[in-house]
Design a protein around this motif. Sequence first.
Motif: not given
Length: 817
Positions: A682-706
């Motif tokens: 199995h081989e999966l290719h994820l765009p680097k910018d998409l991964v960074i955007a997903m991590v940043a979006g999740t982190s921003a949501s966690m920060s907003a909750i805090k």
Amino acid sequence: MNSSFHRADFLCKSKKCVSLFVAILLLATPLWAQRPTTPPAQPQAKTPRIPDPTFETLLGADTYKLYGEVRNVGQLLSTGGAGEIVDPIIKLANPPQEFQSIIKFLKKNEEALATSRLLFTSWPARADVPNAFVAIEFATPEEAAKFSPKLETFLPTVLPPVPIEPEGKPNTPPEAKPSEAGKQPMAETRKEGTQASPPAEKRAGSARTEAPQEHLPFVISHKGNLVFISDKSFKFEKLHPPSSKALAEDQSFRIAHDRFSNESIFLYFSVALEDRSKPLASPTPVVTVKVAEPSARSQSDPSTRPPSSSSETPDETRNVMLVGAPQSTPEPPPPVRTRQQQAQMNASSQMGQMLDLLGVGEPQWPEAVGVALVLDNNEYVVRAILIEPPERRKLLLPFLPQLLSGATYAAEAPQVLPDDTEVFVSASIDLSQTYEGMRKEAEIRAKASARQIQTSAKDAPLDAFAEFEKKAGFKIKDDLLPTLGNEIAVAGSLKTLQGVGVFGAPPPPKPSPSPGEATTDHTKGSDVFPMLLIAVKDRDGARRLMPHVLDGLGMGEANMIAQVEKHDDAEIVNYAGLFAYAFVGNFLVISEAKTVRHVVEAWSNHQTLGSNTTYRNFTRWQARQTLGQIYVSPALMDSYREQLNKQAPKMDPALRDSLMSLSPAPQAISYSLTNEGFGALHELHLPKDLVIAMVAGTSASMSAIKQGSPETNEMIAIGGLRMVANAENTYSAGVGKGSYGTLDQLVAQKLVMLELFKNYGYKIDLVVVGDQFEAVATPVEYGKTGSRSFFVDKSGVVRGDDHGGGPATVGDKPIEP
């Protein structure tokens, strides 16, 4: 004369001397032979030096089930791509201090660790080895000895000493060889000359008095060019027993390790070892019977849920305000279904019963699994190989034991799908073998059902496939399957997959509109309804069978309302808007009428996914012949970009600028399934910018909750009211015996946590009258902790609006999921 005399005399005397010497020699030789002799001193044999351990010789093949390896550790946070993911987590999510300290330590020592390999193992198969074991490889022993003190100083800051359990191990010396890695510097033991002296020795004298009461939860040592970190002492002969072959010599490990020798991160899990180790005693803590036993209250009441970790004290004051009798909400009458709708539901149920058989049977797990991760240009690439014997059946997924993979193929579905397709999944399936396995399981189920109802073989109910064939009038194996190919594809939009829970949680059913609200549905059919594509080898044969397929599904009456539409070489059969199908190219396309029409038009105009530049660029890496593939268009990345734009005003300015500078070029997700002979790859290719955007979006949501932003508080309040509605239903079906519970009763049953509201700026008021309840959530400080108020009753529909801090009512508009 005299000279002659002297010569004769000399010769005579010489003969006498020689004779005497020979006689003495002959007499002395036996005596000398009988004399005890001392063997000559031999050079003392040297004890062979035991070579220093290496990654290849350190572990046995049957010691640990999970093995991991990180290559070029120091480069990962700089040029390896990990730093770009870590930065938004640290700046937005405010992770624990220990996490931040570890990242800081790695960055500080990235030069020393630049070319180092890190080995980590866990999930031991033996009880006499550490539960967690880490080894760091350096270029020379000197570098290892230099780095070890740094760890001794740093690790206690993130892993402080822990109290010694009274029921711990007996007070015996640590099990380790002298001057070898594995010597454990226990807090209560002080040995001179140990390699890994505990960092606690460097503490002030006042700390020494506490040493007998606690110990460090780790051991640091080194040998050769390796530095070790473990949770307890160890011996090398335990990590790699003489009777066990090295892990590096294990065939499955060798296949995975060699296949992923260049990737930055490598993981290996021995599934076969997990199976063999099940009967062995586990060294990890086991839940005791006392913990597992239900409480007296739960024994008397089976409906009671297990206690929650955040429970309320019984005497805590509740902030409950009775606002009068609730407005009764009339129970909506059950919907009246037409004959067509009922037939469609029956067909869906029958299809569901047959498809459920794909997962029936014993799962076929691989012998081992190898996983690797690497940053390749602007993509994160995840590869996984499922290693299994070549004689096994070729399954697409291990947990679907009846879904057998077909022959390799070059995907043709993209040449039929519209170019605006956002999600595309395709696979090669051996329909004949898959059907045979499902049919056998269906017969087993039918026989078991007949035994339960104690009926005769003549009156026994038919299995799902036999019932279908009886209604359809043809045989699936002999008549239908020969007309179909191996390629099966499902495609649609992101909204389609969100509806089935692939990207994000599935949205709940839309609430019934309030009186006076518009009921017009403006959603396009192509946005929410998926497309099913089945390769066809005999179009005429498949066309003749399609009406009979509907008969087999109990929808034969739909053939009376079928309408045929001609579009060039394609033919659409529309069943009054219920669904439609068409033969397009070499495929049978099934969906709703609007979606099928869109497929035909795009195919006629040569505007297909196969001609889409983005699709072609992001699937170019795939082999031409595969067993399956997945494509997700840049629409997913666009959705995350929109989310980041909304959160941008609250971000750190530097991070916001960094995220806003991400490549605006379209980037897609792509996946491929192949088989190289040793197992499925199995081989999966994820765009680097998409991964960074997903991590940043999740982190921003966690920060907003805090931080407790009003918008976040409102979302939590909405979720809290839904939780209250579910809790009321659970209470009514259980201890309530048909009645709803007050807030105190719900809390007592551990069904509701008031902290969910109190900690996020809202208060909840719950009123119960008879068989009705109403719950209202209002902001504690209007405008600061929230602006909208919310309402829910037994219908489960959450409603709300801005009432200036006042309560919401049943007349408010429903909240969209």
